[in-house]
Design a protein around this motif. Structure first.
Motif, mmCIF file in Angstrom:
data_model
loop_
_atom_site.group_PDB
_atom_site.id
_atom_site.type_symbol
_atom_site.label_atom_id
_atom_site.label_comp_id
_atom_site.label_asym_id
_atom_site.label_seq_id
_atom_site.Cartn_x
_atom_site.Cartn_y
_atom_site.Cartn_z
ATOM 1 N N GLN A 191 0.857 -1.198 0.000
ATOM 2 C CA GLN A 191 0.000 0.000 0.000
ATOM 3 C C GLN A 191 0.884 1.236 0.000
ATOM 4 O O GLN A 191 1.830 1.334 0.779
ATOM 5 N N LEU A 192 0.551 2.189 -0.866
ATOM 6 C CA LEU A 192 1.294 3.438 -0.987
ATOM 7 C C LEU A 192 0.335 4.600 -0.771
ATOM 8 O O LEU A 192 -0.703 4.686 -1.440
ATOM 9 N N LEU A 193 0.708 5.498 0.165
ATOM 10 C CA LEU A 193 -0.137 6.651 0.499
ATOM 11 C C LEU A 193 0.600 7.921 0.136
ATOM 12 O O LEU A 193 1.757 8.114 0.511
ATOM 13 N N GLY A 194 -0.073 8.803 -0.609
ATOM 14 C CA GLY A 194 0.463 10.132 -0.911
ATOM 15 C C GLY A 194 -0.531 11.185 -0.462
ATOM 16 O O GLY A 194 -1.740 11.035 -0.661
ATOM 17 N N GLU A 204 -5.387 18.742 2.361
ATOM 18 C CA GLU A 204 -6.642 17.989 2.364
ATOM 19 C C GLU A 204 -6.685 16.936 1.263
ATOM 20 O O GLU A 204 -7.598 16.119 1.233
ATOM 21 N N ASP A 205 -5.718 16.934 0.366
ATOM 22 C CA ASP A 205 -5.707 15.997 -0.742
ATOM 23 C C ASP A 205 -4.902 14.755 -0.374
ATOM 24 O O ASP A 205 -3.834 14.850 0.233
ATOM 25 N N SER A 206 -5.398 13.585 -0.764
ATOM 26 C CA SER A 206 -4.688 12.336 -0.497
ATOM 27 C C SER A 206 -5.164 11.261 -1.470
ATOM 28 O O SER A 206 -6.305 11.299 -1.945
ATOM 29 N N THR A 207 -4.258 10.298 -1.734
ATOM 30 C CA THR A 207 -4.579 9.164 -2.606
ATOM 31 C C THR A 207 -3.917 7.913 -2.027
ATOM 32 O O THR A 207 -2.741 7.945 -1.662
ATOM 33 N N THR A 208 -4.655 6.855 -1.951
ATOM 34 C CA THR A 208 -4.160 5.577 -1.459
ATOM 35 C C THR A 208 -4.254 4.550 -2.578
ATOM 36 O O THR A 208 -5.337 4.347 -3.160
ATOM 37 N N VAL A 209 -3.103 3.886 -2.852
ATOM 38 C CA VAL A 209 -3.043 2.876 -3.907
ATOM 39 C C VAL A 209 -2.693 1.533 -3.268
ATOM 40 O O VAL A 209 -1.687 1.419 -2.577
ATOM 41 N N THR A 210 -3.534 0.524 -3.522
ATOM 42 C CA THR A 210 -3.314 -0.824 -3.008
ATOM 43 C C THR A 210 -2.969 -1.739 -4.177
ATOM 44 O O THR A 210 -3.755 -1.841 -5.146
ATOM 45 N N ILE A 211 -1.830 -2.428 -4.088
ATOM 46 C CA ILE A 211 -1.315 -3.249 -5.187
ATOM 47 C C ILE A 211 -1.063 -4.661 -4.668
ATOM 48 O O ILE A 211 -0.470 -4.844 -3.606
ATOM 49 N N ARG A 212 -1.491 -5.675 -5.447
ATOM 50 C CA ARG A 212 -1.214 -7.065 -5.083
ATOM 51 C C ARG A 212 -1.167 -7.934 -6.336
ATOM 52 O O ARG A 212 -1.761 -7.617 -7.361
ATOM 53 N N GLN A 213 -0.456 -9.034 -6.203
ATOM 54 C CA GLN A 213 -0.308 -9.975 -7.307
ATOM 55 C C GLN A 213 -1.440 -10.990 -7.263
ATOM 56 O O GLN A 213 -1.660 -11.662 -6.239
ATOM 57 N N LEU A 214 -2.171 -11.142 -8.397
ATOM 58 C CA LEU A 214 -3.269 -12.103 -8.477
ATOM 59 C C LEU A 214 -2.746 -13.493 -8.837
ATOM 60 O O LEU A 214 -1.649 -13.636 -9.402
ATOM 61 N N PRO A 215 -3.497 -14.541 -8.520
ATOM 62 C CA PRO A 215 -3.064 -15.898 -8.893
ATOM 63 C C PRO A 215 -2.875 -16.071 -10.404
ATOM 64 O O PRO A 215 -2.074 -16.915 -10.845
ATOM 65 N N THR A 216 -3.554 -15.273 -11.211
ATOM 66 C CA THR A 216 -3.425 -15.361 -12.670
ATOM 67 C C THR A 216 -2.137 -14.746 -13.169
ATOM 68 O O THR A 216 -1.812 -14.873 -14.347
ATOM 69 N N GLY A 217 -1.383 -14.042 -12.287
ATOM 70 C CA GLY A 217 -0.161 -13.385 -12.688
ATOM 71 C C GLY A 217 -0.340 -11.896 -12.943
ATOM 72 O O GLY A 217 0.653 -11.148 -13.031
ATOM 73 N N ALA A 218 -1.584 -11.440 -13.078
ATOM 74 C CA ALA A 218 -1.854 -10.027 -13.297
ATOM 75 C C ALA A 218 -1.699 -9.271 -11.968
ATOM 76 O O ALA A 218 -1.718 -9.840 -10.877
ATOM 77 N N THR A 219 -1.535 -7.959 -12.091
ATOM 78 C CA THR A 219 -1.380 -7.103 -10.917
ATOM 79 C C THR A 219 -2.677 -6.332 -10.703
ATOM 80 O O THR A 219 -3.147 -5.632 -11.624
ATOM 81 N N SER A 220 -3.256 -6.477 -9.497
ATOM 82 C CA SER A 220 -4.490 -5.770 -9.158
ATOM 83 C C SER A 220 -4.133 -4.384 -8.639
ATOM 84 O O SER A 220 -3.251 -4.213 -7.790
ATOM 85 N N ILE A 221 -4.857 -3.380 -9.164
ATOM 86 C CA ILE A 221 -4.637 -1.989 -8.755
ATOM 87 C C ILE A 221 -5.965 -1.419 -8.275
ATOM 88 O O ILE A 221 -6.965 -1.448 -9.006
ATOM 89 N N VAL A 222 -5.971 -0.888 -7.055
ATOM 90 C CA VAL A 222 -7.139 -0.197 -6.505
ATOM 91 C C VAL A 222 -6.648 1.138 -5.978
ATOM 92 O O VAL A 222 -5.869 1.193 -5.019
ATOM 93 N N ALA A 223 -7.117 2.247 -6.605
ATOM 94 C CA ALA A 223 -6.697 3.595 -6.214
ATOM 95 C C ALA A 223 -7.919 4.383 -5.779
ATOM 96 O O ALA A 223 -8.956 4.372 -6.465
ATOM 97 N N ALA A 224 -7.798 5.084 -4.627
ATOM 98 C CA ALA A 224 -8.900 5.903 -4.107
ATOM 99 C C ALA A 224 -8.318 7.232 -3.642
ATOM 100 O O ALA A 224 -7.380 7.262 -2.853
#
Length: 245
Positions: free
Chosen positions: A211-214, A218-238
């Motif tokens: 997890q990477l937080l910037g 008042e501004d902020s963004t959190t990015v959560t990154i993980r490796q899926l079993p299929t080999g692809a990389t999951s990206i969730v940014a809020a």
């Protein structure tokens, strides 16, 4: 001659009578009478009233004896206290009143403290200057999705996206799949935060999840990154942004 003989006989009879009388006097005294006379003449003999007074005096009450001992104790303490030396007050040798001839102490002036100033913060452009069109989209980005605020790496398949507004705050979210590695995606967002001059913090909340937080203000963004079993990389940014109108 007869007269002298008669006088001698009378005197002799008188002498015999006298001797007999003395003998009767001494022999007729009884021992009890002698003892009573001796007792009466003895100085140790006292009357019953005198004996009673003596016994009454000797058998004085314990309370009177205690009072007498207490009075003696108080008298001894008073004599001891009066014999102790007492401290006498003495006046100080110095004169407490200041004299006019004494010189006045002068306090040197303190040098002016150097003024500390924080370095000027570089001017930062607002991330969002207007409210984008709100909405939710599946398989693609919303119509006015703010890519400058929450960018998406190339070759990323969008799963869903959303934009919402609450008063002066805008909430932006995106979920996607990328063929890039976890390290490449992490480097992509780190460079983005550095360009925005944001503070960053990296953590691993779970195994295999980075997890990477910037943030800035008042501004902020959190990015959560993980490796899926299929080999692809999951990206969730809020991201959360304050509108600077």
């Amino acid at each position: 001659m007869k007269t002298k003989i008669l006088v001698s006989i009378v005197l002799g009879a008188a002498a015999v009578v006298l001797v007999v009388a003395l003998a009767l006097d001494f022999g007729g005294r009884t021992p009890s009478a002698d003892l009573s006379a001796e007792t009466a003449q003895s100085p140790m003999a006292t009357s019953p009233s005198a004996s009673s007074a003596t016994s009454a005096k000797s058998s004085s009450s314990p309370s009177e004896t205690g009072k007498d001992s207490e009075q003696k104790k108080q008298t001894t303490e008073e004599e001891k206290t009066s014999s102790e030396p007492t401290a006498e007050a003495t006046r100080p040798s110095w004169d407490p009143k200041p004299s006019g001839s004494e010189s006045r102490l002068e306090v040197p002036e303190q040098p002016e403290a150097s003024q500390f100033k924080l370095p000027d913060t570089p001017k930062r452009e607002p991330v969002l200057t207007k409210v984008p069109q709100t909405g939710v989209a599946t398989g693609k980005l919303t119509k006015e999705f703010p890519k400058d605020a929450v960018p998406v790496p190339k070759s990323t398949t969008i799963v869903q996206s959303s934009v919402e507004k609450q008063e002066k705050l805008v909430f932006v979210g995106v979920e996607g799949r990328s063929n890039a590695s976890v390290e490449e995606v992490l480097s992509f967002y780190s460079e983005h935060f550095e360009q925005q001059q944001w503070l960053t913090a990296q953590s691993e909340p779970a195994e295999g999840v980075t997890q990477l937080l910037g943030s800035f203000g008042e501004d902020s963004t959190t990015v959560t990154i993980r490796q899926l079993p299929t080999g692809a990389t999951s990206i969730v940014a809020a991201g959360v942004f304050e509108i600077q109108e």
